[in-house]
Structures are given as C-alpha cells and as structure tokens.
Scaffold this motif. Sequence first.
Motif, short mmCIF file in Angstrom:
data_model
loop_
_atom_site.label_atom_id
_atom_site.label_comp_id
_atom_site.label_asym_id
_atom_site.label_seq_id
_atom_site.Cartn_x
_atom_site.Cartn_y
_atom_site.Cartn_z
N ASN A 124 -9.23 0.11 15.91
CA ASN A 124 -8.99 -0.20 14.39
C ASN A 124 -8.55 1.15 13.73
O ASN A 124 -7.71 1.09 12.96
N ASP A 150 -4.64 1.80 12.19
CA ASP A 150 -4.66 2.15 11.04
C ASP A 150 -3.87 3.55 10.78
O ASP A 150 -3.19 3.68 9.69
N SER A 151 -4.11 4.48 11.54
CA SER A 151 -3.84 5.66 11.27
C SER A 151 -2.10 5.80 11.63
O SER A 151 -1.59 6.78 11.60
N LYS A 161 2.16 -3.94 10.41
CA LYS A 161 1.02 -4.17 11.08
C LYS A 161 0.42 -5.38 10.40
O LYS A 161 0.39 -5.68 9.32
N TRP A 163 -4.45 -7.06 16.52
CA TRP A 163 -3.48 -6.36 15.95
C TRP A 163 -2.08 -6.82 16.55
O TRP A 163 -1.95 -6.81 17.52
#
Length: 182
Positions: free
Chosen positions: A32, A36-37, A119, A127
């Motif tokens: 995750n 996310d990054s 995303k 994802w």
Amino acid sequence: MKKYISLLMIFGALFFFQSCASQGSSDPAVVNALVDSQEFTFYAQRANPTNYDVINVMNSMPNSTSTRMLNLNGDYTIDVTKNSVDVVLPYFGRLFNPTYGNTNDNGYRFTSKDFTIDKTQNKKGKWIVRIKPNDVKTTQEIIIEIFKSGKAFVSIKSNDRQPISYDGYISKIEVKQEKEKL
C-alpha cells in the motif's frame, strides 16, 4: 512413541507449507505504501500473448508445455515514479506497423514524462493503477492490478499491436548503476 513421531511429522509438514506460502509475497502495508507513493517497479516473470500463431509455435517446440505463458529470464520492468514511467518489456504477437531494420522498437521500450495515473483500491485491498502515457503514440494504456501480496498483473493496450499481459510482482525501485564503457 508413534504418537510423537506422527505429531512431529504433522508439525514438520505445517512448517514446510508455511515456508512455501510465504515465498514471493510482501507485507500488505508495504504494498500500500509503494502504490500510494507512486514509486515502485514491476518485475515481469511471465508473458501471456493472445496471438494464437505465437501460441501454436510455442506448443510445437520440443519439451514445451501446453500453456500459453512464456517464462521471462531478463530484467523486464516497468519503473513508475512521480516524474516518469520507464517501460522495458518484450512483445510476442502481431504488430500491425512494424519497424523494419530496427528490432528494438518492436518490444515495449519507452520512457514517458507526460502521463496520467489513476489509482483505485477495492474492498479486498487490490489496487488497480491505470497509466495513460500522452507522449507515446503507440501505447494507449497500461493497467497494473496489484494484489495485497505484491503479486501484479499488467495488461497493455496499444494502437499498433494485439494486446498482451504480464505476470510478476512489484517492489521498491532499486538504484541502477550504469556500467562504464572501457
């Protein structure tokens, strides 16, 4: 004594299966954080061509399996950063506009600096990352499905070739050192 031996065998089998199940998976929190990054690398392990001519040729080779997957041995990756998407993947299938004389352009080898990323995450933690490069005219969209374990499935939609998909995993980006030419 037989009870102890059977208990020992059961616990040995459980430890064996536990160690086999943990191979090739990552912590869901790490996965995750990577998504996310928007800083991760997809490593392709298998290619799944959709062209039946390629599949028939693969099946006609000696000692081949009847699957339509090709195991990849090279460093085939998609590096996703906030500033660029660097794609180095082989292609197996039909090209509608091949480049003659330069076979390097027949695979997916490009770097995109102008792209959009969308995303989404479903309830189970999977994802879906959609990358649309705006400065590459042959590739419409790259779809990366990333599971909680770090395993990933990539499909590429293109303007000039049949679709293809890849299986692999994601990891954090490694710093690549350029080899000096002597």
